[in-house]
Write an enzyme that holds these catalytic residues in place. Structure first.
Site, PDB file in Angstrom:
ATOM      1  N   ARG A 167     -26.637  51.777  15.943  1.00 42.30           N
ATOM      2  CA  ARG A 167     -28.005  51.250  16.012  1.00 42.30           C
ATOM      3  C   ARG A 167     -28.499  50.708  14.676  1.00 42.30           C
ATOM      4  NH1 ARG A 167     -29.084  56.269  18.617  1.00 42.30           N
ATOM      5  NH2 ARG A 167     -28.685  56.076  20.838  1.00 42.30           N
ATOM      6  N   GLU A 226     -12.419  57.359  18.822  1.00 37.35           N
ATOM      7  CA  GLU A 226     -13.141  56.152  19.241  1.00 37.35           C
ATOM      8  C   GLU A 226     -14.038  55.605  18.131  1.00 37.35           C
ATOM      9  OE1 GLU A 226     -13.622  57.541  23.924  1.00 37.35           O
ATOM     10  OE2 GLU A 226     -15.422  57.244  22.714  1.00 37.35           O
ATOM     11  N   LYS A 248     -33.302  66.445  22.479  1.00 41.21           N
ATOM     12  CA  LYS A 248     -32.744  67.262  23.575  1.00 41.21           C
ATOM     13  C   LYS A 248     -31.219  67.154  23.633  1.00 41.21           C
ATOM     14  CE  LYS A 248     -34.798  69.053  26.770  1.00 41.21           C
ATOM     15  NZ  LYS A 248     -35.120  70.427  27.108  1.00 41.21           N
TER      16      LYS A 248
END
Length: 172
Positions: A41, A69, A90
């Site tokens: 991001r 990965e 969360k």
């Protein structure tokens, strides 16, 4: 419980927390240098490689898969550092030590999203993580505490609850 994301299935525990796994990838058993990867991001920020667990996947297996990965490394999975809760997002993340034995030239995320990787001294890694990923910075403090408390190896992997809002996360 499972939810489908566009490219993956997300798994949740009984408390509704997303189940994640990550590794502190060390260059050698001396654990002096750790590998961080660029954030998908925010490519100018560094993060600990890790991600969501797949249905029926064990945490250690997920951690090894995710670092291959995201960071393009393989290695020997070591001890569980702890299970960390990020209450704001969360998430519950199982964090392991991995001693890197193989570094791939090209890997999934380098090809698909241009992800970078870089080796950091531990203190430098803590500093770059502290401002935008304080929960991840706390992994290293827990690693240190485990060493001193049990002469190098934690006997039981504790669960830590940290708030991502504080500049220096408190462990409760």
């Amino acid at each position: 419980m499972m939810k489908l994301k566009s490219n993956q299935t997300r798994t949740y525990d009984g408390d509704g927390y997303k189940k994640r796994a990550a590794c502190l990838c060390f260059r050698s058993e001396s654990e002096e240098e750790v590998l961080l990867v660029s954030s998908s991001r925010h490519p100018d920020r560094w993060i600990v490689p890790g991600g969501g667990m797949e249905p029926e996947e064990e945490p250690g297996t997920a951690a090894v898969r995710e670092v291959c990965e995201e960071a393009g490394v393989k290695g020997t999975l070591g001890r569980l550092v702890g299970i960390f809760e990020n209450q704001e997002r969360k998430h519950r993340t199982y964090v392991y030590v991995l001693i890197v034995t193989e570094v791939l030239e090209d890997w999934e995320d380098s090809v698909s999203i241009g992800r970078k990787r870089e080796w950091f001294k531990i203190e430098d890694a803590i500093n770059v993580l502290q401002c935008h990923k304080p929960v991840q910075a706390s992994y290293f403090e827990t690693l240190r505490q485990g060493y001193s408390a049990n002469n190098g190896t934690p006997l039981v992997a504790p669960t830590y609850s940290v708030s991502a809002q504080s500049s220096m996360p408190g462990i409760r």
